[in-house]
Write an enzyme that holds these catalytic residues in place. Structure first.
Site, PDB file in Angstrom:
ATOM      1  N   HIS A   1      22.969  -6.295  23.021  1.00 27.94           N
ATOM      2  CA  HIS A   1      22.427  -7.543  22.495  1.00 27.94           C
ATOM      3  C   HIS A   1      21.387  -7.245  21.430  1.00 27.94           C
ATOM      4  CE1 HIS A   1      20.962 -11.647  22.345  1.00 27.94           C
ATOM      5  NE2 HIS A   1      19.737 -11.148  22.373  1.00 27.94           N
TER       6      HIS A   1
ATOM      7  N   ASP B   1      18.379 -22.880  30.543  1.00 27.18           N
ATOM      8  CA  ASP B   1      17.768 -22.279  29.352  1.00 27.18           C
ATOM      9  C   ASP B   1      17.924 -23.199  28.148  1.00 27.18           C
ATOM     10  OD1 ASP B   1      16.657 -20.113  27.632  1.00 27.18           O
ATOM     11  OD2 ASP B   1      18.684 -20.193  26.801  1.00 27.18           O
TER      12      ASP B   1
ATOM     13  N   ARG C   1      10.629 -26.203  24.783  1.00 27.39           N
ATOM     14  CA  ARG C   1       9.652 -25.236  24.250  1.00 27.39           C
ATOM     15  C   ARG C   1       9.466 -25.427  22.749  1.00 27.39           C
ATOM     16  NH1 ARG C   1      12.393 -19.951  25.665  1.00 27.39           N
ATOM     17  NH2 ARG C   1      10.754 -19.050  24.375  1.00 27.39           N
TER      18      ARG C   1
HETATM   19  N1  URA Z   1      16.064 -16.316  21.616  1.00 33.95           N
HETATM   20  C1  URA Z   1      16.372 -16.833  22.814  1.00 33.95           C
HETATM   21  O1  URA Z   1      17.523 -16.839  23.215  1.00 33.95           O
HETATM   22  N2  URA Z   1      15.387 -17.347  23.562  1.00 33.95           N
HETATM   23  C2  URA Z   1      14.117 -17.372  23.172  1.00 33.95           C
HETATM   24  O2  URA Z   1      13.283 -17.849  23.911  1.00 33.95           O
HETATM   25  C3  URA Z   1      13.798 -16.842  21.920  1.00 33.95           C
HETATM   26  C4  URA Z   1      14.804 -16.316  21.146  1.00 33.95           C
END
Ligand code: URA
Ligand code: CA
Length: 433
Positions: free
Chosen positions: A82, A161, A168
């Site tokens: 990644h 997420d 966020r």
């Molecule tokens: N990339 C992501 O996938 N998450 C983050 O919080 C920041 C960058």
């Protein structure tokens, strides 16, 4: 359990239990916990941080919020790679066939996303007919037979997420190490690999601008990976200037083919060998990085990595003959040279702004709805440290429009020429804990 008590506990700097973290993640994902409580909680994490244990529990709770990919029917140790993202990063296209040529399974789930150029899937779609809409059975069978396949991202990977990242973004809590590390690792862990090599970028074109910040994020991610039972390590690599020479989809595919033939740009080749040897070691082929590198070089030299790439393109609907004749890939109508105004040495190529110039041509997406022009992009003719004479080409613009004055101006502004040779560095550190 009450969310208000969990917020208060974190606000006061106490360590949360696994159950408390799960209560938050599940409650927020299913809509029981409102945005205002989640916002307050994120801000408390921002200021009070999280222990390694809390970070691992947050990651796992997000993994469990959606689909988890089961790679258990694929033989061998599955190693994923990644990158935290940069400009002109062609490493996956090169690494996939290299790793597979060594008989190590490369089973990747990939997405499209936003950026200066497309994602790995967009780039591969430069091969007409190439597709990643595979059933789980087709994917598993391809990897078991040929050791290589890329499948499109499941729509329901880590929904927690997705929702938290959006929150966020509007509550000034993106730049928090525990939140970034758990966000990235949740997606990697849900994607099912046994072991993970992280390429954490640093410099102007990276999410983490300084080496120190990149190392802190890398270490946080490595510790989460290892705590949840995935063998994980990270490399910190440079993204102050773009990687390789090509920035654009078709152009990067051509660059990947060159690299698989042993004629790639020096920096791209070196990064591929560095990341690749870590992957070979994590896959258990050898415990020597030197030997791993030699194995990778041997499959470039004997042509088996290139043959693997052709097999991969064929398996997923593309025409493998295009690998031998990349002029069949989508080509831009116009090539425009950007010339140097003075003599000297290239001192800086500001990666993020050069990436934006490529995006302006149509190489990448600004919003999810944008279409990508696979043919367009930039090829750097000089890299940092190279000598230049007035009138030399710095960059070739590949465009489908004749008028590119704004892109040209942007490139000129972001390639600086000085009087002295600048030092460059590609690999900063290895992080194992
Ligand atoms: N990339 C992501 O996938 N998450 C983050 O919080 C920041 C960058
Ligand atoms: Ca490149």
């Amino acid at each position: 359990m009450r969310m208000v008590d969990i917020i208060e506990k974190k606000r006061n700097g106490k360590e949360l239990s696994k159950e408390e973290i799960q209560f938050f993640v599940n409650g927020y994902t299913n809509g029981m916990i409102p945005d205002y409580q989640a916002s307050a909680f994120l801000m408390a994490i921002y200021f009070q941080d999280m222990s390694d244990e809390e970070r691992a529990n947050l990651t796992l709770a997000m993994v469990e919020s959606g689909d988890v990919i089961d790679l258990s029917k694929i033989d061998g140790i599955k190693v994923d790679k990644h990158s935290t993202g940069g400009v002109g990063d062609t490493t996956t296209l090169v690494l996939a066939p290299l790793i597979a040529a060594l008989d190590i399974p490369f089973a990747k789930m990939s997405g499209r996303g936003l950026g200066h150029t497309g994602g790995t899937i967009d780039k591969l779609e430069a091969f007409d007919g190439f597709h990643v809409e595979l059933t789980d059975e087709e994917f598993t069978e391809m990897v078991n037979r040929d050791k290589i396949s890329v499948i499109g991202q499941s729509g329901n990977l880590t929904p927690a997420d997705k929702k938290l990242y959006a929150l966020r973004d509007v509550t000034a809590t993106v730049s928090s190490i525990p939140l970034i590390a758990s966000s990235i690792m949740s997606k990697k862990i849900a994607a099912g690999a046994d072991a993970i090599v992280l390429d954490v970028k640093t410099g102007a074109g990276a999410f983490m601008k300084t080496e120190e910040d990149a190392a802190e994020l890398a270490s946080a991610m490595v510790r989460i990976g290892n705590l949840v039972g995935r063998n994980t390590m990270a490399i910190i690599s440079d993204m102050s200037q773009p990687l390789g020479n090509a920035i654009g989809n078709s152009l990067e595919v051509q660059e990947a083919i060159d690299t698989l033939q042993g004629n790639g740009p020096a920096d791209l080749t070196e990064l591929v060998l560095t990341l690749g040897s870590q992957m070979v070691v994590l896959a258990g082929k050898t415990d020597s990085l030197t030997e791993a590198r030699e194995l990778l070089l041997s499959v470039i030299k004997d042509g088996s990595a290139l043959a693997k790439f052709k097999q991969f393109i064929k398996n997923q609907g593309g025409n493998p003959n295009w690998v031998d004749d990349p002029s069949l890939l989508p080509q831009a109508k116009y090539e425009i040279e950007v010339l140097a105004d003075s003599d000297g040495f290239v001192s800086e190529i500001i990666a993020d702004n050069i990436g934006v110039a490529a995006m302006k041509l149509g190489a990448g997406r600004e919003t999810k709805e944008d279409d990508i022009d696979l043919a367009v992009g930039l090829v750097l003719r000089k890299k940092v440290g190279d000598p230049v004479k007035k009138g030399d080409s710095l960059v070739t613009i590949f465009a489908n429009q004749k008028e590119v004055t704004d892109v040209e101006a942007m490139i000129k502004e972001n390639i600086l020429i000085g009087e002295e040779v600048s030092e460059t560095k590609l690999i900063y550190r290895e992080i194992h804990s």
